[in-house]
Scaffold this active site. Structure first.
Site, short mmCIF file in Angstrom:
data_model
loop_
_atom_site.label_atom_id
_atom_site.label_comp_id
_atom_site.label_asym_id
_atom_site.label_seq_id
_atom_site.Cartn_x
_atom_site.Cartn_y
_atom_site.Cartn_z
N PHE A 16 0.84 -1.20 0.00
CA PHE A 16 0.00 0.00 0.00
C PHE A 16 0.87 1.25 0.00
CE2 PHE A 16 -1.77 3.61 2.18
CZ PHE A 16 -2.96 3.80 1.49
N LYS A 43 14.73 -2.15 1.93
CA LYS A 43 13.54 -1.76 1.16
C LYS A 43 13.54 -0.26 0.90
CE LYS A 43 10.57 -5.53 2.73
NZ LYS A 43 9.41 -5.88 3.59
N LYS A 131 -10.39 -8.46 9.35
CA LYS A 131 -10.17 -9.41 10.44
C LYS A 131 -10.34 -8.78 11.83
CE LYS A 131 -7.22 -12.20 7.49
NZ LYS A 131 -7.65 -11.45 6.27
#
Length: 337
Positions: A16, A43, A131
């Protein structure tokens, strides 16, 4: 909306985060500062090679962990808007490493709230998950706690202008570790492992998740849980769409896994309003926000007993729908195995 603003994204190197950063730089060329906050130096380095400060002078890379409140306070200095996407998310991993998930997803959320209050941040949009609704696994329970913390913070922020809201959505198509790219790869072997033949899930495209966050930045008043109206799919239809000739092995539900996902429970129906493209779960007796959304979106309260789950959702993806989404968003040359 974001031109002239300073925006920080926690978990900015995730699926995202990278999509939001790219889209924001394209949509808002006059953004003042756009900070990628995450804990993985590799990253960040790889992302900075793709999205460099030389090409985008507003971009910043800030190494840190949301478990570290002092680091967050330093990172949030001068920031107007926080998009909180950092989390530990793998359901089976949470069952075996509960303390790690609590430290990141719950304590980390509280750290972000405290640092936002201290730094004078204007708005926080925290990303949640289906969830978190009636959770049966540790991951969902930590995200429910996180949601409650962000909602409650609107009540003790004092006279500050800070507004904190939640965006809750289902499985993001083709995000890391999601079922569709795994099936596309596994289908090459001639067999697909399926946990349960009746399983269903919500599905949202990454671009839709990004658009929803922009919408929330523009329209949130603080204390809401926004839920998008999105389609569901059957896991067997996904398997058929990707590997019609593959052997389907039923291996059983994994630890903490639900058969169907839910984003709005019956208990939530007391305070849930239909805004058109989205639902908003509001705080009890939140008359100010109710009046606002009724005026702006002609919001209608849902009937008591309403629930929004992937099994009863009438918007369902067909096998052909799934194949088209894969071709459009994952692999243009995709062909079923």
């Amino acid at each position: 909306m974001l031109n002239g603003k300073s925006v920080l994204v926690t978990g900015g190197t995730g699926s995202f985060g990278k999509a939001f950063i790219r889209d924001t730089l394209s949509r808002f060329p006059k953004i003042k500062r756009l900070v990628v906050f995450s804990r993985d130096e590799l990253k960040q380095f790889e992302m900075s090679e793709e999205i460099s400060a030389s090409d985008y002078p507003s971009i910043r890379y800030f190494l840190g962990d949301i478990r570290d409140k002092a680091r967050l306070r330093r990172a949030f200095e001068g920031v107007d808007i926080i998009i909180h996407a950092a989390a530990l998310k793998q359901v089976p991993a949470a069952e075996y490493n509960p303390t790690e998930f609590i430290r990141t997803n719950i304590i980390g959320a509280e750290n972000i709230i405290e640092a936002s209050i201290d730094a004078g941040v204007e708005k926080v949009i925290a990303l949640s998950t289906d969830k978190a609704a009636a959770p049966i696994n540790l991951y969902g329970a930590t995200k429910l706690c996180s949601d409650k913390l962000f909602v409650a913070a609107n009540n003790y922020k004092g006279s500050r202008e800070l507004k904190l809201s939640i965006v809750r959505y289902g499985n993001v198509f083709a995000s890391r570790g999601s079922v569709i790219p795994i099936f596309v790869e596994k289908a090459k072997s001639g067999a697909l492992n399926i946990t349960h033949e009746e399983m269903t899930r919500f599905n949202i495209l990454l671009s839709e998740a990004v658009d929803m966050v922009y919408w929330s930045i523009e329209n949130s008043m603080g204390g809401e849980i926004f839920v998008p109206k999105i389609p569901s799919y059957s896991i067997m239809d996904v398997a058929e769409a990707i590997g019609p000739s593959c052997k389907k092995n039923i291996i059983g539900i994994r630890p903490g896994e639900k058969l169907h996902e839910e984003m709005i429970t019956v208990s939530d129906s007391f305070t849930t309003y239909d805004l058109g493209d989205y639902y908003a779960i509001l705080q009890t007796n939140d008359h100010r926000n109710v009046d606002h959304f009724k005026k702006k979106f002609n919001a209608q309260k849902v009937e008591y007993g309403f629930s929004y789950n992937s099994e009863s959702n009438t918007d369902r993806l067909s096998i052909e729908d799934i194949r088209k989404i894969i071709k459009d968003n994952l692999k243009e040359d995709f062909k079923p195995y």
